[in-house]
Design an enzyme around this catalytic site. Structure first.
Site, PDB file in Angstrom:
ATOM      1  N   ASN A  10     -10.040 -69.806  -6.118  1.00 60.71           N
ATOM      2  CA  ASN A  10      -9.998 -70.836  -5.087  1.00 60.71           C
ATOM      3  C   ASN A  10      -8.851 -70.665  -4.098  1.00 60.71           C
ATOM      4  O   ASN A  10      -8.725 -71.447  -3.151  1.00 60.71           O
ATOM      5  CB  ASN A  10      -9.929 -72.233  -5.714  1.00 60.71           C
ATOM      6  CG  ASN A  10     -11.242 -72.627  -6.369  1.00 60.71           C
ATOM      7  OD1 ASN A  10     -12.289 -72.062  -6.066  1.00 60.71           O
ATOM      8  ND2 ASN A  10     -11.196 -73.593  -7.281  1.00 60.71           N
ATOM      9  N   THR A  86      -1.398 -59.616  -7.896  1.00 65.55           N
ATOM     10  CA  THR A  86      -0.307 -60.579  -7.766  1.00 65.55           C
ATOM     11  C   THR A  86       1.024 -59.859  -7.645  1.00 65.55           C
ATOM     12  O   THR A  86       1.288 -58.897  -8.367  1.00 65.55           O
ATOM     13  CB  THR A  86      -0.292 -61.534  -8.978  1.00 65.55           C
ATOM     14  OG1 THR A  86      -1.488 -62.315  -8.974  1.00 65.55           O
ATOM     15  CG2 THR A  86       0.900 -62.454  -8.943  1.00 65.55           C
ATOM     16  N   SER A 109      -1.038 -52.156  -7.559  1.00 67.48           N
ATOM     17  CA  SER A 109      -0.601 -51.502  -6.336  1.00 67.48           C
ATOM     18  C   SER A 109       0.168 -52.485  -5.480  1.00 67.48           C
ATOM     19  O   SER A 109      -0.140 -53.685  -5.472  1.00 67.48           O
ATOM     20  CB  SER A 109      -1.799 -50.957  -5.557  1.00 67.48           C
ATOM     21  OG  SER A 109      -1.387 -50.215  -4.442  1.00 67.48           O
ATOM     22  N   ASN A 111       0.108 -52.657  -2.366  1.00 63.47           N
ATOM     23  CA  ASN A 111      -0.754 -53.059  -1.250  1.00 63.47           C
ATOM     24  C   ASN A 111      -2.159 -52.559  -1.551  1.00 63.47           C
ATOM     25  O   ASN A 111      -2.343 -51.399  -1.896  1.00 63.47           O
ATOM     26  CB  ASN A 111      -0.230 -52.453   0.061  1.00 63.47           C
ATOM     27  CG  ASN A 111      -0.969 -52.967   1.279  1.00 63.47           C
ATOM     28  OD1 ASN A 111      -2.170 -52.811   1.429  1.00 63.47           O
ATOM     29  ND2 ASN A 111      -0.218 -53.574   2.201  1.00 63.47           N
ATOM     30  N   HIS A 143       5.865 -59.443   9.175  1.00 62.80           N
ATOM     31  CA  HIS A 143       4.951 -60.356   8.485  1.00 62.80           C
ATOM     32  C   HIS A 143       5.108 -61.776   9.035  1.00 62.80           C
ATOM     33  O   HIS A 143       6.037 -62.067   9.799  1.00 62.80           O
ATOM     34  CB  HIS A 143       5.210 -60.360   6.974  1.00 62.80           C
ATOM     35  CG  HIS A 143       4.644 -59.179   6.270  1.00 62.80           C
ATOM     36  ND1 HIS A 143       5.342 -57.999   6.107  1.00 62.80           N
ATOM     37  CD2 HIS A 143       3.432 -58.967   5.678  1.00 62.80           C
ATOM     38  CE1 HIS A 143       4.593 -57.124   5.461  1.00 62.80           C
ATOM     39  NE2 HIS A 143       3.431 -57.690   5.183  1.00 62.80           N
ATOM     40  N   LYS A 147       6.239 -65.685   4.605  1.00 63.43           N
ATOM     41  CA  LYS A 147       6.487 -64.668   3.563  1.00 63.43           C
ATOM     42  C   LYS A 147       7.924 -64.783   3.069  1.00 63.43           C
ATOM     43  O   LYS A 147       8.864 -64.813   3.877  1.00 63.43           O
ATOM     44  CB  LYS A 147       6.206 -63.264   4.096  1.00 63.43           C
ATOM     45  CG  LYS A 147       6.229 -62.177   3.022  1.00 63.43           C
ATOM     46  CD  LYS A 147       5.738 -60.852   3.584  1.00 63.43           C
ATOM     47  CE  LYS A 147       5.756 -59.759   2.537  1.00 63.43           C
ATOM     48  NZ  LYS A 147       4.819 -60.053   1.413  1.00 63.43           N
ATOM     49  N   THR A 154       5.158 -53.419   0.336  1.00 66.44           N
ATOM     50  CA  THR A 154       4.533 -52.274   0.999  1.00 66.44           C
ATOM     51  C   THR A 154       5.578 -51.398   1.682  1.00 66.44           C
ATOM     52  O   THR A 154       5.507 -50.166   1.617  1.00 66.44           O
ATOM     53  CB  THR A 154       3.503 -52.756   2.035  1.00 66.44           C
ATOM     54  OG1 THR A 154       2.501 -53.517   1.357  1.00 66.44           O
ATOM     55  CG2 THR A 154       2.858 -51.584   2.751  1.00 66.44           C
TER      56      THR A 154
END
Length: 251
Positions: A10, A86, A109, A111, A143, A147, A154
């Site tokens: 959700n 996550t 990963s 990203n 970003h 954030k 990344t």
């Protein structure tokens, strides 16, 4: 047809992935997990993994670091591979992922974008050419203003990919205002911008004498991460235990 459990269904990314899978002929979401339990989708939603009794081939996780321990408990007990998206995990959780990957396939990963992970490979080739020729390396990442981590995971992954070619001899510099001095040769500068609704932009500069090479990736929506996660789920389904990343998917 690969059967997926969407952990964090959700949330924003959970909804993005749900829409992507609807149009994917090779995968389907058979159940969702979300703490609020609200039914937003055309598949059953449970407010905890413990209540989920539906069989699946793989799980995609875009939830919270607080939920990762229960996720790993479920994954290992049911022997279901998990695409772990996550971020912000603790050192203890990262160590547990290493251990649990000996029992079940886990893909993690920094990203999930196929483009960014292809860029990681391209940067290694570029580094082999430009750095021995005396070019400096700088990374600029941008970003949105919500954030909280800086630099981004990344940006660090890009730096790590470059530094791997350089035998990990280069130092990461995050703030050049801390000390007034010339740039050292064995540095990778990482600059951070936060503002507006920028989804994600990463630019790597190879700066030489009278020449600058720019390699850049821009994400215009979070769908690029969702697409990568779905491709990762297809890849991971049926895989032997081990710790995988997106380089395995694109390789």
């Amino acid at each position: 047809m690969i059967k997926i459990i969407m952990h964090g269904c959700n949330g924003h990314m959970g909804q993005v992935i749900s829409e992507i899978v609807k149009n994917d002929e090779f995968s389907t979401i058979v159940a969702g997990i979300d703490i609020n339990g609200e039914q937003k989708n055309d598949y059953p939603v449970f407010n905890s993994l413990a209540k989920c009794n539906i069989e699946a081939d793989v799980m995609i996780d875009f939830a919270s670091s607080k939920a990762v321990d229960a996720l790993l408990d479920y994954s290992t007990s049911k022997n279901i591979p998990v695409v772990l998206c996550t971020t912000g995990l603790s050192e203890e959780q990262l160590k547990r992922i290493q251990e649990d990957s000996k029992r079940v396939a886990i893909l993690k990963s920094a990203n999930m974008s196929l483009g960014v992970n292809t860029l990681l490979k391209l940067l290694q080739d570029a580094t082999k050419v430009f750095v021995p020729a005396g070019y400096d390396v700088e990374i600029i990442e941008k970003h949105h203003n919500q954030k909280v981590d800086a630099p981004s995971g990344t940006a660090l992954a890009l730096a790590d990919s470059i530094n791997q070619v350089l035998d990990n001899e280069y130092e990461y510099i995050y703030d050049r205002s801390l000390e007034r001095k010339k740039r050292e040769k064995k540095e990778i500068g990482i600059s951070v911008v936060r503002g507006g609704t920028i989804v994600g932009e990463h630019e790597v500069l190879f700066a030489g004498t009278d020449e600058v090479i720019e390699i850049k990736h821009t994400a215009y929506s979070k769908a690029v991460f969702g697409k990568g996660a779905v491709e990762a789920a297809k890849f991971l389904s049926g895989k032997a235990p081990g710790l995988y990343d997106m380089s395995d998917v694109i390789g």
